[in-house]
Write a protein that holds these residues in place. Sequence first.
Motif, PDB file in Angstrom:
ATOM      1  N   ILE A 153      48.591 -26.479   4.153  1.00 28.48           N
ATOM      2  CA  ILE A 153      49.618 -25.422   4.591  1.00 28.48           C
ATOM      3  C   ILE A 153      51.186 -25.984   4.106  1.00 28.48           C
ATOM      4  CG2 ILE A 153      50.807 -24.740   6.560  1.00 28.48           C
ATOM      5  CD1 ILE A 153      48.077 -25.209   7.994  1.00 28.48           C
ATOM      6  N   ILE A 154      51.293 -27.062   3.974  1.00 31.75           N
ATOM      7  CA  ILE A 154      52.708 -27.598   3.485  1.00 31.75           C
ATOM      8  C   ILE A 154      52.791 -27.163   1.876  1.00 31.75           C
ATOM      9  CG2 ILE A 154      54.247 -29.645   2.893  1.00 31.75           C
ATOM     10  CD1 ILE A 154      53.168 -30.746   5.441  1.00 31.75           C
ATOM     11  N   PHE A 155      51.625 -27.471   1.214  1.00 28.49           N
ATOM     12  CA  PHE A 155      51.984 -26.966  -0.373  1.00 28.49           C
ATOM     13  C   PHE A 155      52.028 -25.500  -0.373  1.00 28.49           C
ATOM     14  CE2 PHE A 155      49.259 -26.963  -4.342  1.00 28.49           C
ATOM     15  CZ  PHE A 155      50.172 -27.835  -5.119  1.00 28.49           C
ATOM     16  N   MET A 210      43.994 -21.544  -4.703  1.00 26.93           N
ATOM     17  CA  MET A 210      43.208 -22.828  -4.351  1.00 26.93           C
ATOM     18  C   MET A 210      43.554 -23.279  -2.860  1.00 26.93           C
ATOM     19  SD  MET A 210      43.912 -25.291  -7.634  1.00 26.93           S
ATOM     20  CE  MET A 210      44.093 -24.643  -9.118  1.00 26.93           C
ATOM     21  N   SER A 211      44.975 -23.105  -2.371  1.00 31.53           N
ATOM     22  CA  SER A 211      45.207 -23.554  -1.007  1.00 31.53           C
ATOM     23  C   SER A 211      44.750 -22.670  -0.233  1.00 31.53           C
ATOM     24  CB  SER A 211      46.876 -23.789  -1.151  1.00 31.53           C
ATOM     25  OG  SER A 211      47.151 -24.403  -2.032  1.00 31.53           O
ATOM     26  N   LEU A 212      44.932 -21.202  -0.475  1.00 31.30           N
ATOM     27  CA  LEU A 212      44.532 -20.237   0.766  1.00 31.30           C
ATOM     28  C   LEU A 212      42.916 -20.274   0.974  1.00 31.30           C
ATOM     29  CD1 LEU A 212      46.922 -17.377  -0.351  1.00 31.30           C
ATOM     30  CD2 LEU A 212      47.140 -18.712   1.645  1.00 31.30           C
ATOM     31  N   LEU A 334      36.154 -19.421  -6.094  1.00 33.37           N
ATOM     32  CA  LEU A 334      37.664 -18.982  -6.360  1.00 33.37           C
ATOM     33  C   LEU A 334      38.263 -20.219  -6.195  1.00 33.37           C
ATOM     34  CD1 LEU A 334      38.530 -15.566  -4.465  1.00 33.37           C
ATOM     35  CD2 LEU A 334      39.043 -16.283  -7.055  1.00 33.37           C
ATOM     36  N   HIS A 335      37.973 -21.268  -5.353  1.00 33.05           N
ATOM     37  CA  HIS A 335      38.575 -22.347  -5.154  1.00 33.05           C
ATOM     38  C   HIS A 335      38.288 -23.565  -6.004  1.00 33.05           C
ATOM     39  CE1 HIS A 335      40.213 -25.512  -2.511  1.00 33.05           C
ATOM     40  NE2 HIS A 335      39.295 -26.495  -2.679  1.00 33.05           N
ATOM     41  N   MET A 336      36.994 -23.356  -6.655  1.00 23.72           N
ATOM     42  CA  MET A 336      36.678 -24.556  -7.341  1.00 23.72           C
ATOM     43  C   MET A 336      36.954 -24.228  -8.810  1.00 23.72           C
ATOM     44  SD  MET A 336      32.993 -25.538  -5.519  1.00 23.72           S
ATOM     45  CE  MET A 336      32.826 -26.996  -6.733  1.00 23.72           C
TER      46      MET A 336
END
Length: 380
Positions: A153-155, A210-212, A334-336
């Motif tokens: 979340i911080i990222f 990546m974060s979401l 999508l993340h990987m």
Amino acid sequence: MTKKKKKYTFRTFINDVHLWLGVASGIILFLVCLSGTILTFEKEIKSFFKEDFIVTAQTELLTIEELRDKLEKEGEVTRVLIPTTHTTPYQFTVKTSPKQRRGTTYYVNQYTGDYTADTKTAIDDFFMTMFKLHRWLLLDIPIGRPIVGIATIIFIILSISGIVLWFPKKLKWKSFKPGFKIKFSANWKRINHDLHNTLGFYTCIFLLIMSLTGLCWSFEGYRNIASDVLGAKVFGNRGGGTKLTSNLKPHESPVSIATILDTVNKEFPHQGKIYLSFPPNETGVYSVRKYNEEGLSPVISDQLKLDLNAKVRSKEIFAEKPLNEKITALIKPLHMGDIFGLFSKTIYFIACLIATSLPVTGVIIWINKLKKKKKRKPKQ
């Protein structure tokens, strides 16, 4: 004369948020991004170090039933991967003990029935460590998972605030130009600043994706909200989807697996590997995923559920799904970064590598500013 205090502007506030959140989470973000960078090419690196199981094409194949019977002495055979090439072995998944969740992969020669288990090596252990570091910081899951989630979340906040700070105060092309390039002819402080500012700008969209998507693994509440917003269940097929029972009538006999595969190829005539999951019991059905090797994405599959008599019980063609269901189905790729194969993996690798450097270059910028302030401070 006393110097006038500078106004505390919105930009100053964003700068402070970016600075202190970055300093507070720097080590965690460094470890998460570093492990993510290493995991990008996990499959390729593992396959490079594994011994090849050589298959020589022959005139006659053994049936899936015959191959399965040979493996049943090792445990419960749950599924088979059927490749498109004649010299690639079949891959069977076998639960060698009731405690196994995913099972062990066995490489099987489809012409002779010879097989070997996919044994764990030091490379597998290394990547498992990287996986645990990426997901839980090598801590217990209930402790490590939320820490990584909060850092993520911080990222996201850092990425958005970084974009805001990237925009110059004066919105003129002359002011924008320096933000698009790294001035390697400058001193090391300026180069470090450009590495943070410019590379962060170019990778921001990938880091946000990546974060979401990564938060879907960290927080169940976030996953539920994402499901509600998208109107489709995130990770909805983890349990294999809807459980169907066979409608086979008492006088009917189950058909051969070859007939099942014929039906699959009639329903999905494109070339591609097939994952065939065997019925879990006598009243179950076959679950099938077929990939289109000529499609845009190597991770997209069409799915079938077939009764024991080869009648189609359900059919899902990915291209025909609504957009919201496509998005939820693609959360993991999508993340990987494997959504478009090697091309997208390479982009993600570079983006992750840059993300790993951002906490380092950011801290160096902060230290340089502190030194600058000390020099400016008048002596008493």
